[in-house]
Scaffold this motif. Structure first.
Motif, PDB file in Angstrom:
ATOM      1  N   MET A   1       0.836  -1.209   0.000  1.00  0.00           N
ATOM      2  CA  MET A   1       0.000   0.000   0.000  1.00  0.00           C
ATOM      3  C   MET A   1       0.870   1.258   0.000  1.00  0.00           C
ATOM      4  N   LEU A   2       1.946   1.225   0.760  1.00  0.00           N
ATOM      5  CA  LEU A   2       2.856   2.369   0.834  1.00  0.00           C
ATOM      6  C   LEU A   2       3.442   2.701  -0.534  1.00  0.00           C
ATOM      7  N   HIS A   3       3.679   1.672  -1.346  1.00  0.00           N
ATOM      8  CA  HIS A   3       4.250   1.872  -2.675  1.00  0.00           C
ATOM      9  C   HIS A   3       3.182   1.847  -3.773  1.00  0.00           C
ATOM     10  N   HIS A   4       1.929   1.980  -3.383  1.00  0.00           N
ATOM     11  CA  HIS A   4       0.802   2.081  -4.312  1.00  0.00           C
ATOM     12  C   HIS A   4       0.723   0.899  -5.275  1.00  0.00           C
ATOM     13  N   MET A   5       0.944  -0.285  -4.746  1.00  0.00           N
ATOM     14  CA  MET A   5       0.862  -1.494  -5.568  1.00  0.00           C
ATOM     15  C   MET A   5      -0.511  -2.126  -5.418  1.00  0.00           C
ATOM     16  N   ASP A   6      -0.956  -2.779  -6.449  1.00  0.00           N
ATOM     17  CA  ASP A   6      -2.233  -3.477  -6.425  1.00  0.00           C
ATOM     18  C   ASP A   6      -1.997  -4.887  -5.890  1.00  0.00           C
ATOM     19  N   TYR A   7      -2.046  -5.032  -4.579  1.00  0.00           N
ATOM     20  CA  TYR A   7      -1.726  -6.307  -3.937  1.00  0.00           C
ATOM     21  C   TYR A   7      -2.873  -7.307  -3.995  1.00  0.00           C
ATOM     22  N   LEU A   8      -4.037  -6.903  -4.419  1.00  0.00           N
ATOM     23  CA  LEU A   8      -5.180  -7.812  -4.474  1.00  0.00           C
ATOM     24  C   LEU A   8      -5.236  -8.613  -5.766  1.00  0.00           C
ATOM     25  N   HIS A   9      -4.537  -8.153  -6.791  1.00  0.00           N
ATOM     26  CA  HIS A   9      -4.553  -8.841  -8.078  1.00  0.00           C
ATOM     27  C   HIS A   9      -3.166  -9.386  -8.381  1.00  0.00           C
ATOM     28  N   ILE A  10      -2.942 -10.613  -7.981  1.00  0.00           N
ATOM     29  CA  ILE A  10      -1.659 -11.257  -8.209  1.00  0.00           C
ATOM     30  C   ILE A  10      -1.716 -11.976  -9.546  1.00  0.00           C
ATOM     31  N   ASN A  11      -0.734 -11.711 -10.399  1.00  0.00           N
ATOM     32  CA  ASN A  11      -0.701 -12.296 -11.729  1.00  0.00           C
ATOM     33  C   ASN A  11       0.504 -13.228 -11.826  1.00  0.00           C
ATOM     34  N   PRO A  12       0.289 -14.537 -11.801  1.00  0.00           N
ATOM     35  CA  PRO A  12       1.430 -15.453 -11.833  1.00  0.00           C
ATOM     36  C   PRO A  12       2.074 -15.622 -13.199  1.00  0.00           C
ATOM     37  N   SER A  13       1.446 -15.143 -14.250  1.00  0.00           N
ATOM     38  CA  SER A  13       1.972 -15.326 -15.592  1.00  0.00           C
ATOM     39  C   SER A  13       3.087 -14.322 -15.869  1.00  0.00           C
ATOM     40  N   PRO A  14       4.314 -14.808 -16.172  1.00  0.00           N
ATOM     41  CA  PRO A  14       5.409 -13.872 -16.422  1.00  0.00           C
ATOM     42  C   PRO A  14       5.209 -13.051 -17.689  1.00  0.00           C
ATOM     43  N   ARG A  15       4.462 -13.570 -18.651  1.00  0.00           N
ATOM     44  CA  ARG A  15       4.234 -12.827 -19.894  1.00  0.00           C
ATOM     45  C   ARG A  15       3.365 -11.600 -19.671  1.00  0.00           C
ATOM     46  N   GLU A  16       2.495 -11.677 -18.679  1.00  0.00           N
ATOM     47  CA  GLU A  16       1.582 -10.575 -18.437  1.00  0.00           C
ATOM     48  C   GLU A  16       1.901  -9.843 -17.143  1.00  0.00           C
ATOM     49  N   SER A  17       3.123  -9.979 -16.641  1.00  0.00           N
ATOM     50  CA  SER A  17       3.460  -9.354 -15.367  1.00  0.00           C
ATOM     51  C   SER A  17       3.489  -7.834 -15.523  1.00  0.00           C
ATOM     52  N   PRO A  18       3.107  -7.133 -14.475  1.00  0.00           N
ATOM     53  CA  PRO A  18       3.095  -5.672 -14.549  1.00  0.00           C
ATOM     54  C   PRO A  18       4.515  -5.120 -14.650  1.00  0.00           C
ATOM     55  N   ARG A  19       4.628  -3.988 -15.252  1.00  0.00           N
ATOM     56  CA  ARG A  19       5.922  -3.321 -15.400  1.00  0.00           C
ATOM     57  C   ARG A  19       5.907  -2.040 -14.575  1.00  0.00           C
ATOM     58  N   PHE A  20       7.057  -1.691 -14.071  1.00  0.00           N
ATOM     59  CA  PHE A  20       7.190  -0.440 -13.336  1.00  0.00           C
ATOM     60  C   PHE A  20       7.835   0.597 -14.247  1.00  0.00           C
ATOM     61  N   SER A  21       7.350   1.804 -14.167  1.00  0.00           N
ATOM     62  CA  SER A  21       7.954   2.892 -14.923  1.00  0.00           C
ATOM     63  C   SER A  21       7.863   4.155 -14.088  1.00  0.00           C
ATOM     64  N   HIS A  22       8.607   5.155 -14.475  1.00  0.00           N
ATOM     65  CA  HIS A  22       8.550   6.427 -13.767  1.00  0.00           C
ATOM     66  C   HIS A  22       7.411   7.257 -14.335  1.00  0.00           C
ATOM     67  N   GLY A  23       6.553   7.729 -13.456  1.00  0.00           N
ATOM     68  CA  GLY A  23       5.442   8.567 -13.889  1.00  0.00           C
ATOM     69  C   GLY A  23       5.939   9.918 -14.394  1.00  0.00           C
ATOM     70  N   GLU A  24       5.404  10.342 -15.518  1.00  0.00           N
ATOM     71  CA  GLU A  24       5.852  11.588 -16.127  1.00  0.00           C
ATOM     72  C   GLU A  24       5.441  12.795 -15.287  1.00  0.00           C
ATOM     73  N   GLU A  25       4.196  12.795 -14.824  1.00  0.00           N
ATOM     74  CA  GLU A  25       3.662  13.963 -14.140  1.00  0.00           C
ATOM     75  C   GLU A  25       4.230  14.094 -12.728  1.00  0.00           C
ATOM     76  N   SER A  26       4.207  12.992 -11.976  1.00  0.00           N
ATOM     77  CA  SER A  26       4.532  13.096 -10.548  1.00  0.00           C
ATOM     78  C   SER A  26       5.987  12.759 -10.232  1.00  0.00           C
ATOM     79  N   GLY A  27       6.658  12.055 -11.120  1.00  0.00           N
ATOM     80  CA  GLY A  27       8.009  11.625 -10.847  1.00  0.00           C
ATOM     81  C   GLY A  27       8.086  10.413  -9.933  1.00  0.00           C
ATOM     82  N   LYS A  28       6.947   9.844  -9.587  1.00  0.00           N
ATOM     83  CA  LYS A  28       6.900   8.681  -8.711  1.00  0.00           C
ATOM     84  C   LYS A  28       6.974   7.393  -9.543  1.00  0.00           C
TER      85      LYS A  28
END
Length: 103
Positions: free
Chosen positions: A72-99
């Motif tokens: 929650m502190l890192h704003h992750m969606d912990y309720l939707h766990i995706n075990p498939s490596p092909r569809e795993s979420p990616r992290f990127s730097h937000g353009e607007e907020s820099g987070k």
């Protein structure tokens, strides 16, 4: 950063309590069985049951609090766990907020 370290500490404390109880439980049972005394075995089994309830459940709760809290502190969606490596979420730097954001 302080919240992260506190939640990480809670998480690791839960892991230590959880795993420590599992190891100690096996030791209690092994040592009690070696005596062959039914009263000692019964006493050890009662204590194992009690400590399993208190420390194993307590460890699980601490692990969950630390893990979910950090998610929650890192704003992750912990309720939707995706075990498939092909569809795993990616992290990127937000353009607007820099987070760091989950995309």
């Amino acid at each position: 950063m302080e919240n992260y370290l506190f939640l990480k500490f809670i998480h690791l404390l839960g892991v230590v309590v959880f795993l420590g109880n599992i190891i100690v439980t096996g030791w209690w049972k092994f040592m009690a069985d070696r005596t062959g005394n039914h009263r000692i075995i019964a006493f050890a089994q009662r204590q194992v049951t009690l400590t399993d309830f208190v420390f194993t459940a307590g460890g699980v709760v601490l692990v969950a609090i630390g893990g979910i809290g950090n998610a929650m502190l890192h704003h992750m969606d912990y309720l939707h766990i995706n075990p498939s490596p092909r569809e795993s979420p990616r992290f990127s730097h937000g353009e607007e907020s820099g987070k760091l954001v989950l995309t």
